[in-house]
Write an enzyme that holds these catalytic residues in place. Structure first.
Site, short mmCIF file in Angstrom:
data_model
loop_
_atom_site.label_atom_id
_atom_site.label_comp_id
_atom_site.label_asym_id
_atom_site.label_seq_id
_atom_site.Cartn_x
_atom_site.Cartn_y
_atom_site.Cartn_z
N GLU A 46 0.85 -1.20 0.00
CA GLU A 46 0.00 0.00 0.00
C GLU A 46 0.89 1.25 0.00
OE1 GLU A 46 -1.53 0.66 3.93
OE2 GLU A 46 -3.20 1.91 3.24
N ASN A 106 -6.84 6.47 -1.51
CA ASN A 106 -5.77 5.49 -1.24
C ASN A 106 -6.04 4.36 -2.22
OD1 ASN A 106 -4.07 3.55 -0.23
ND2 ASN A 106 -4.50 4.00 1.93
N LYS A 123 -9.43 2.40 -1.62
CA LYS A 123 -9.63 1.88 -0.27
C LYS A 123 -10.93 2.38 0.34
CE LYS A 123 -7.05 1.45 4.09
NZ LYS A 123 -5.75 1.84 4.75
N GLU A 142 -5.71 8.83 7.97
CA GLU A 142 -6.23 8.44 6.64
C GLU A 142 -7.57 9.09 6.36
OE1 GLU A 142 -4.51 3.96 6.83
OE2 GLU A 142 -5.48 4.54 4.97
N CYS A 168 -4.95 -2.88 3.03
CA CYS A 168 -4.63 -2.74 4.45
C CYS A 168 -5.80 -2.98 5.39
CB CYS A 168 -3.98 -1.38 4.70
SG CYS A 168 -3.03 -1.41 6.22
N ASN A 193 0.36 -1.04 5.54
CA ASN A 193 1.29 -0.31 6.40
C ASN A 193 0.68 -0.36 7.79
OD1 ASN A 193 3.24 1.89 4.65
ND2 ASN A 193 1.47 1.11 3.56
N1 ING Z 1 -3.11 0.54 8.77
C1 ING Z 1 -3.59 -0.22 9.88
C2 ING Z 1 -4.18 -1.57 9.46
O1 ING Z 1 -5.38 -1.75 9.35
C3 ING Z 1 -4.97 -0.36 11.89
C4 ING Z 1 -4.55 0.53 10.75
C5 ING Z 1 -4.04 -1.12 12.60
C6 ING Z 1 -6.29 -0.45 12.18
C7 ING Z 1 -4.47 -1.96 13.61
C8 ING Z 1 -6.75 -1.28 13.20
C9 ING Z 1 -5.83 -2.04 13.93
O2 ING Z 1 -3.35 -2.46 9.29
C10 ING Z 1 -3.75 0.91 7.64
N2 ING Z 1 -3.02 1.63 6.76
O3 ING Z 1 -4.93 0.64 7.44
#
Ligand code: ING
Length: 308
Positions: A46, A106, A123, A142, A168, A193
């Site tokens: 991503e 995204n 996204k 985001e 993601c 990420n």
């Molecule tokens: N990053 C994270 C993901 O979903 C996140 C945000 C992390 C949300 C952990 C919930 C829990 O992997 C992105 N870019 O969506």
């Protein structure tokens, strides 16, 4: 046998100061390595052209446009498209898309072996928040910099099968895979990420994040009898650590390959799309087993409606 020899190409950290030319050179090196292992399809992370910029709060959102691509192929990414054509290699990668109408997404694209963009996904499940949040150990903006995707969850006939993409956070939502599953998807590719720590729960560290990452990808693969290829941007970016966990899950939910470490690297696996047939024709034969008359809440409600 309908085999796609697939390379999952992880990028290590991209510092805020690193320019696109440097990143493209790293991506080309990974593509050359994938070609040497016989790959005909390569999946990148991503937002792969820049650092994970949604961690940075900018008062004026227009200042973030420097991280977006107004054209694709862009001047910086043209060498990557050229190398892909030379290798006869299809690819997907994610980037920040600025449309001619001024919209911000995204985005991920699917490029066929001739270098033509045959698919685009924007996204839908945007995590994080819009405004600066002092209560967080790090920002995840985001919802500030992107609009929710407006293309749905499409699939495309490509590489001898039915392919789909997500990005993601989408991988954490079962609806993502099911909407593609209901279109017969045989391989879902995604880049991610993922910060190694939860900005709102300090105790949740790297191992728990990796557990939830694997769980989400394996469940989506198993419950829709599809391959899932998930590729990380990993490592420490300007003091902010991102998990690794680049992996390939087979249509029965088993992880068949996982990359160790947080540097640039590839795993390559021969993904036979015919391995999706058994699940699609038995336990997850949707036509025989689903009872849609009971699923109304899933599209009628956004949030929870508690009982009286
Ligand atoms: N990053 C994270 C993901 O979903 C996140 C945000 C992390 C949300 C952990 C919930 C829990 O992997 C992105 N870019 O969506």
């Amino acid at each position: 046998m309908r085999v796609i020899r697939t390379a999952a190409a992880q990028l290590g950290p991209i510092q805020r100061s690193e320019d696109r030319a440097s990143v493209i050179a790293r991506m080309i090196a990974l593509m050359d390595a994938a070609k040497a292992e016989g790959a005909d399809f390569i999946v990148y992370p991503e937002l792969v052209l820049t650092t994970f910029f949604p961690r940075w709060y900018l008062e004026d959102r227009r200042d973030a446009d420097a991280w977006f691509e107004a054209t694709m192929p862009s001047a910086a990414s043209a060498p990557l498209f050229a190398r892909a054509r030379t290798h006869g290699m299809a690819m997907t990668f994610g980037y920040a898309e600025l449309t001619p109408e001024g919209q911000h997404f995204n985005t991920s694209i699917l490029v066929d072996k001739s270098g033509a963009i045959v698919g685009k996904y924007r996204k839908i499940h945007l995590p994080g928040h819009v405004d600066y949040d002092p209560g967080r150990t790090h920002q995840h903006l985001e919802k500030r910099y992107f609009e929710p995707g407006d293309l749905g969850f499409p699939v495309w006939r490509a590489l001898g099968g039915i392919l789909g993409m997500c990005i993601c956070n989408d991988r954490r939502w079962p609806e993502t895979y099911r909407v593609m599953g209901l279109q017969g998807v045989e391989m879902v590719t995604l880049g991610f990420n993922t910060p190694s720590v939860n900005s709102q729960r300090g105790g949740e560290g790297l191992e728990q994040r990796l557990f939830h990452h694997r769980l989400s990808c394996q469940a989506g693969a198993y419950q829709n009898a599809t391959w899932v290829v998930a590729v990380a941007k990993a490592g420490d970016e300007d003091g902010h650590h991102l998990t690794g966990g680049t992996l390939i899950v087979d249509p029965n939910g088993f992880i068949v390959a996982e990359l160790v470490g947080e540097a640039d690297g590839i795993i390559v696996h021969s993904c036979d799309l015919d391995e999706t047939r058994f699940g699609k024709e038995t336990i997850f034969d949707f036509a025989r087993h689903r009872r849609v008359e009971h699923y109304g809440r899933i599209t009628a409600q956004t949030g929870v409606v508690l009982p009286d």
